[in-house]
Design an enzyme around this catalytic site. Structure first.
Site, short mmCIF file in Angstrom:
data_model
loop_
_atom_site.label_atom_id
_atom_site.label_comp_id
_atom_site.label_asym_id
_atom_site.label_seq_id
_atom_site.Cartn_x
_atom_site.Cartn_y
_atom_site.Cartn_z
CE LYS A 81 4.45 17.44 10.20
NZ LYS A 81 5.43 17.59 8.84
N GLY A 122 6.23 -28.23 39.34
CA GLY A 122 5.97 -26.82 38.66
C GLY A 122 6.36 -26.20 37.47
CG HIS A 172 13.78 -22.04 36.04
ND1 HIS A 172 12.79 -21.04 36.28
CD2 HIS A 172 14.11 -22.57 37.28
CE1 HIS A 172 12.55 -20.95 37.51
NE2 HIS A 172 13.23 -22.04 38.08
CG ASP A 206 -1.98 0.89 0.97
OD1 ASP A 206 -2.12 1.85 0.32
OD2 ASP A 206 -3.18 0.49 1.70
#
Length: 529
Positions: free
Chosen positions: A140, A310, A281, A128
């Site tokens: 602007k 976990g 981790h 475009d």
């Protein structure tokens, strides 16, 4: 600077016509004059709305297959004129330029065109030009002009008009202007990135990355860090494109770890059998294959039962009820899989804090893509590590040649090591990790930690000896000295896979021969920092 500005004249030109008619009808009901172009004007007229063609305003028809239609002073003058500047007002009067108070534009679907694999010329035609030019002009001049570039902001604008008697406030216009510039920046980034690839420019002079906000997070890695999650628009299956079926919102660390888990498990072709990766981790604490998905999970869990608590579980096949029942025996943060059965979802439903994600597919581990990370004053860009080896790529450098079973375990360990933070050492046996040493400054320490993990696995499972006995060991980079290898010997490994390339390769190979190990070299390393 004026705060509230009335909205009396709008230019609407959109590719995505979602919600267009309802939005335009709401504007017309407020007495807003609507200018439009091409397909947008046609859609509005079909809905019974009065629309003025931009071509009637400019005196020029759309031409060159629509490439030229809004690039005209009567459009850009209407967008850019300062309403409190007498010279600007005089110029508008002299050249018959009427003000445009609202610009509504969404751009040609360039990103979608590229994603669909269109050819070069088609992609070029979907760049475009007039849209970004108008957006930049209107944004602007946000002191006077309102700019809307997202369908999601139609309702936002109407609410603003309701709140201010068909006017918009300056703070509102500023916010939409920022959104507008971010959109054109992302659009240009997509075009430049695509073109660099299309013409074979591996290191373009300027590189831009962009994303769309998907989630504002409570915090980042730690509670004092602000964080957000952005989608880059790609269709790669993973945490960004997944459907979340239950559980609370994903955290920053959840997303990072889930991505690591899913990318690892995707290395294992589901057609070759079930596989499971458990991550903590961003490092794997257990990876395994099995005859069933439940078996693969149990074997991965046994590798390091303590660290798995976990953690993040990633599966390469559809999650079933049997596997789900095993997973819920301990606390797990996230489970991600291509699909999940209704029975599996029912098992998880009792664990409200457990997040279940499905992606519809696995990511392609061989698909080329870009990785980048920020450093002070810049950022580093590289290809993702998509390299891997097959049995045919291995170079045997010891007197003893590995058996077929050892080759399978060597390749398995090597695949996992690719996803372990360097320095990485992985012990594996029978398609299961039995010890993982990650992220140490010394390769010897990684070997020691991995061996210790294997000893703890034996204790937890009541095994008579460490499962590292008779295992294959992978090192993500070469052994600079024989000491790291000797730790693997002490742990009971019988074969080794490593890149080679050390100045002391001969010393390391000699140590392997003296210990009766089989060693193969890959010629490639898998540093992961």
């Amino acid at each position: 600077m004026t705060d509230l500005m009335p909205l009396t004249r709008a230019l609407i030109s959109v590719s995505d016509k979602t919600g267009l008619v309802d939005f335009a009808q709401a504007l017309a009901a407020r007495g807003v004059e609507i200018l439009s172009t091409g397909g947008t004007a046609l859609a509005l007229r079909k809905a019974g709305l009065h629309v003025t063609d931009v071509a009637d305003v400019t005196g020029f028809p759309e031409m060159m297959d629509g490439r030229v239609k809004t690039l005209h002073p009567k459009v850009h003058g209407g967008l850019l004129a300062l309403r409190d500047n007498q010279e600007h007002l005089a110029a508008m009067q002299a050249h018959d330029i009427a003000p445009i108070d609202l610009l509504v534009v969404n751009l040609y679907p360039f990103e979608d065109t590229v994603a669909k694999g269109a050819d070069y010329d088609t992609c070029i035609e979907n760049i475009d030009i007039g849209g970004p030019a108008m957006i930049r002009a209107a944004a602007k001049n946000h002191a006077f002009v309102t700019t809307v570039v997202d369908v999601a902001d139609y309702h936002t604008l109407l609410a603003e008009l309701d709140a201010h008697d068909d006017c918009t406030g300056l703070a509102f216009r500023k916010r939409l202007a920022q959104i507008a510039y971010a959109r054109t920046a992302a659009y240009d980034a997509a075009v430049s990135t695509w073109m660099a690839g299309a013409i074979g420019t591996e290191t373009p002079r300027r590189r831009a990355f962009a994303g769309t906000l998907a989630q504002t997070m409570r915090y980042g890695e730690n509670p004092h860090q602000k964080a957000a999650f952005y989608h880059d628009g790609s269709a790669r299956p993973g945490v960004a494109t997944a459907t979340q079926h239950q559980g609370k919102e994903l955290s920053y660390n959840n997303i990072n770890d889930t991505d690591a888990a899913f990318e690892l498990v995707a290395e294992f072709d589901p057609a070759q059998g079930p596989a499971c990766a458990i991550i903590k981790h961003a490092n794997p604490c257990g990876v395994a294959t099995g005859a069933t998905l439940a078996e693969a999970y149990s074997r991965a869990f046994d590798c390091d039962r303590t660290s798995a608590f976990g953690g993040i579980v990633a599966l390469n096949q559809t999650l079933d009820a049997e596997t789900a029942a095993e997973i819920v025996k301990i606390f797990t943060e996230v489970v991600i899989a291509p699909e999940a059965t209704d029975a599996a979802k029912e098992v998880f439903a009792a664990k409200k804090n457990l997040r279940l994600l499905t992606t519809g597919a696995l990511p392609d581990p061989k698909a080329a893509r870009i990785a980048w990370r920020q450093v002070a004053g810049g950022f580093l860009v590289q290809d993702h590590d998509i390299a891997n080896v097959t049995a045919a790529d291995l170079k045997v450098v010891t007197k003893r040649v590995p058996t077929e079973d050892e080759i399978r375990d060597l390749l398995f360990a090597w695949t996992v090591a690719k996803h372990v933070k360097s320095n990485a050492i992985v012990y594996a046996k029978g398609g299961t990790t039995v010890g993982v040493g990650a992220g140490q400054m010394s390769r010897v320490d990684s070997a020691l930690i991995a061996a210790k993990k294997a000893e703890r696995m034996a204790e937890a499972m009541g095994l008579p000896e460490s499962p590292a006995k008779g295992s294959a060991v992978a090192s993500d980079a070469f052994f600079p000295f024989a000491d790291g290898l000797l730790e693997a010997v002490a742990a009971g490994a019988t074969c080794v896979i490593q890149p080679g390339g050390s100045m002391r390769d001969d010393e390391v190979i000699k140590a392997a021969d003296e210990a009766g190990l089989a060693m193969v070299l890959t010629g490639q390393r898998h540093f992961r920092h």
